[in-house]
Motif scaffolding. Structure first.
Motif, PDB file in Angstrom:
ATOM      1  N   GLU A  22      33.624  41.777  48.365  1.00  0.00           N
ATOM      2  CA  GLU A  22      34.212  42.823  47.524  1.00  0.00           C
ATOM      3  C   GLU A  22      33.148  43.864  47.228  1.00  0.00           C
TER       4      GLU A  22
ATOM      5  N   GLU B 182      41.037  44.852  42.623  1.00  0.00           N
ATOM      6  CA  GLU B 182      40.851  43.807  41.628  1.00  0.00           C
ATOM      7  C   GLU B 182      39.799  44.273  40.623  1.00  0.00           C
TER       8      GLU B 182
ATOM      9  N   ARG C 187      42.592  44.495  48.807  1.00  0.00           N
ATOM     10  CA  ARG C 187      43.335  44.597  47.549  1.00  0.00           C
ATOM     11  C   ARG C 187      42.410  45.095  46.446  1.00  0.00           C
TER      12      ARG C 187
END
Length: 138
Positions: free
Chosen positions: A83, A67, A65
């Protein structure tokens, strides 16, 4: 780089060098990024061949995703994994799975072909895993 750039099916090959066990391995398969409620569902499937053993069916699932300008990779159950900066052509990400440490360097310089190199160290694990993704027609 945007999350949507990953959508679709990729040919995936992996080379494993387990320094602790002294084992070499090879994975051949596919990685699919499909739309999910919060981003893209990642599913990889294929065959893992370890020296001296029969090939095994192998699979992994994650959720990717966006972010705050970064791409977050979560385990399939939603727990955070790592991430990275989506604008860095060779980002580094880390994950501590105590007591072991996972570090991954992505390489997007040859896009749409890309790589992820994992270095995993600790008292339980010591291996290098090189993953190569290339576009697939199916």
């Amino acid at each position: 780089m945007r999350l949507s750039d990953f959508a679709g099916t990729w040919r995936l090959t992996k080379r494993l060098h387990d320094r602790r066990a002294g084992v070499e391995g090879h994975f051949e398969g596919k990685a699919r990024f499909t739309p999910a409620a919060t981003g893209l569902a990642y599913e990889e499937t294929g065959l893992l061949s370890l020296a001296g053993q029969r090939p095994l069916a192998a699979e992994r699932r994650y959720l990717w995703r966006e972010e705050a300008g970064r791409i977050a990779v979560d385990y399939a159950d939603g727990r955070p994994f790592h991430e990275f900066d989506a604008d860095d052509p060779a980002p580094l990400a880390e994950h501590l799975c105590a007591p072991d440490h996972y570090a991954v360097r992505y390489d997007f310089a040859g896009w749409p072909e890309w790589e992820a190199e994992w270095t995993v160290t600790g008292p339980r694990k010591d291996y290098l895993l090189r993953c190569r993704y290339s576009p697939s027609a199916s």
